[in-house]
Design an enzyme around this catalytic site. Structure first.
Site, PDB file in Angstrom:
ATOM      1  N   SER A  37       0.798  -1.221   0.000  1.00  0.00           N
ATOM      2  CA  SER A  37       0.000   0.000   0.000  1.00  0.00           C
ATOM      3  C   SER A  37       0.832   1.273   0.000  1.00  0.00           C
ATOM      4  O   SER A  37       0.311   2.346  -0.314  1.00  0.00           O
ATOM      5  CB  SER A  37      -0.949   0.012   1.204  1.00  0.00           C
ATOM      6  OG  SER A  37      -0.232  -0.126   2.418  1.00  0.00           O
ATOM      7  N   ASP A 326      -2.471   8.397   7.646  1.00  0.00           N
ATOM      8  CA  ASP A 326      -3.460   7.588   8.343  1.00  0.00           C
ATOM      9  C   ASP A 326      -2.757   6.660   9.336  1.00  0.00           C
ATOM     10  O   ASP A 326      -1.650   6.965   9.791  1.00  0.00           O
ATOM     11  CB  ASP A 326      -4.343   6.812   7.350  1.00  0.00           C
ATOM     12  CG  ASP A 326      -3.563   5.812   6.503  1.00  0.00           C
ATOM     13  OD1 ASP A 326      -2.379   5.540   6.809  1.00  0.00           O
ATOM     14  OD2 ASP A 326      -4.131   5.287   5.524  1.00  0.00           O
ATOM     15  N   HIS A 329       0.313   4.935   6.822  1.00  0.00           N
ATOM     16  CA  HIS A 329       1.007   5.476   5.660  1.00  0.00           C
ATOM     17  C   HIS A 329       1.451   6.925   5.857  1.00  0.00           C
ATOM     18  O   HIS A 329       0.674   7.740   6.368  1.00  0.00           O
ATOM     19  CB  HIS A 329       0.097   5.401   4.430  1.00  0.00           C
ATOM     20  CG  HIS A 329      -0.481   4.037   4.220  1.00  0.00           C
ATOM     21  ND1 HIS A 329      -1.742   3.699   4.668  1.00  0.00           N
ATOM     22  CD2 HIS A 329       0.045   2.931   3.651  1.00  0.00           C
ATOM     23  CE1 HIS A 329      -1.981   2.428   4.364  1.00  0.00           C
ATOM     24  NE2 HIS A 329      -0.908   1.936   3.750  1.00  0.00           N
TER      25      HIS A 329
END
Length: 403
Positions: A37, A326, A329
């Site tokens: 991600s 978040d 990340h």
């Protein structure tokens, strides 16, 4: 990855200048990305998974809005692609056209790991083995486009590959005892050995299908992420050392993996020390324009780290001062704070002329001044995020020219 980016227009202006410095034509014919991600730019959008980011407030500072990037704006590979001279960002493999395969695609998938089961509690994801299979399929298409295997191999040998795997094997496997028993089956050292042993044949498959210039991204200090601080830190501030220590064991194995591959003909593998980059940031966040390093700019629960950004949630107003966007990340503020890049330059064996190997690889940290020197005196971008990426870019293109 001034210190505050005040508008998207400024970002695009800086990127435009960076692309101009890189040259009118791309410095390499193609750029391929593998990972999770941290660099996924939309491959998970069509997958039934909790690991998706194709909704606001993700992409709030990206010109195209939410795209599947787990950030408020650009990722490091977005900027690297511009610095390499590509007109467009490297597209996700999902939905990429045959023509786009010629200049490279992004295979990364959120929640993916080296181990097959990693991240399965979040739903669908494309594991690293799946990403490699997609790359092999892409190469077969390239052979058809270019006419023969030799032409495809010649093109791929000039391309740059970045591979960043392993974070989820810790965050969404080893340190998730409610879902996985790996912590009971392996000591941290044994687990690092297991990950490296699984990593090597997949990297070998990339090499067998033409990858020669490969940057292996180390795993960062995941024990300092808002999620781990929220769930495993007593005060929500102190990093979880047992996680970071375990991760460093894996990073140490990666150095040996780099050495191993650089004994193969034509291979030039490098190691990017993400752990060292984050350590520098956390030692002096104010020097990087950051004020908040233990909370997400958006999210739910303690440290905004127990749940990632909810759809249409209002993020913090001063996100340029946050290291994390978040629960997991970095936001664009945190990414632009990567002012130095640790790059492993082990020995490279070449056919002609043959260069004797170094007795022991040396870990090299490149400062902003050194990156300017590598760039031949050209002025590097002033944003700390771009400065860090510029360091990696100038170093990669420098060794690219040498080999």
């Amino acid at each position: 990855m001034g210190r505050v980016w005040r508008s998207q227009a400024v970002v695009l202006a800086v990127l435009g200048a960076a692309a101009a410095m890189a040259g009118a034509a791309p410095q390499v014919p193609c750029y391929f990305v593998f990972g999770d991600s941290l660099v996924d730019n939309g491959n998970n959008n069509g997958i039934v998974s909790m690991a998706r980011a194709n909704y606001p407030p993700y992409g709030i500072d990206f010109a195209g809005g939410p795209t599947g990037r787990f950030s408020n704006g650009l990722t490091a590979v977005d900027v690297i692609s511009r610095l390499l001279g590509f007109d467009d960002f490297i597209p996700p493999f999902a939905g990429a056209s045959s023509d786009q395969l010629l200049t490279g695609v992004n295979f990364a998938s959120a929640a993916a790991g080296i181990r097959e089961e990693t991240g399965q509690q979040l739903g669908g994801r494309i594991t690293f083995s799946g990403q490699v299979q997609n790359y092999q399929s892409a190469v077969e298409q390239l052979v058809s486009i270019l006419g023969d295997e030799d032409s495809a191999a010649a093109r791929l040998s000039q391309c740059i590959f970045t591979v960043g795997m392993g974070s989820n094997d810790y965050l969404n496997n080893y340190f998730q005892p409610a879902f996985y028993d790996t912590a009971n089956r392996y000591t941290p050292a044994q687990y690092a050995d297991d990950l490296a042993a699984r990593y090597v044949p997949l990297l070998q498959a990339l090499y067998s299908y033409g990858a020669r210039k490969v940057a292996l991204m180390g795993v960062g200090q995941v024990g300092c992420s808002p999620n781990e601080l929220a769930t495993q830190s007593a005060n929500g501030v102190t990093c979880v050392d047992r996680i970071n220590v375990a991760v460093r064991m894996f990073n140490q194995r990666l150095l040996r993996v780099v050495d191993q591959f650089n004994r193969l003909p034509g291979a030039h593998f490098t190691f990017v020390n993400i752990d060292g980059i984050f350590a520098d940031i956390l030692r002096a966040p104010g020097a990087h324009g950051l004020r908040v390093t233990n909370r997400g700019c958006c999210g739910v629960g303690r440290n905004n780290g127990q749940v990632t950004c909810l759809p249409f949630q209002t993020p913090c107003a001063n996100r340029h001062e946050y290291l994390f966007w978040d629960a997991f990340h970095p936001d664009r503020g945190g990414q632009r704070a990567r002012r130095t890049a640790g790059v492993q330059r082990p020995a490279v064996l070449r056919h002609v002329p043959r260069r004797p190997p170094d007795p022991r690889p040396t870990l090299v940290y490149l400062t902003h001044r050194q990156s300017e020197e590598l760039a031949g005196g050209r002025r590097a971008p002033v944003s700390p995020f771009l400065r860090g990426v510029w360091t990696l870019y100038t170093y990669v293109t420098k060794i690219y020219a040498e080999f």
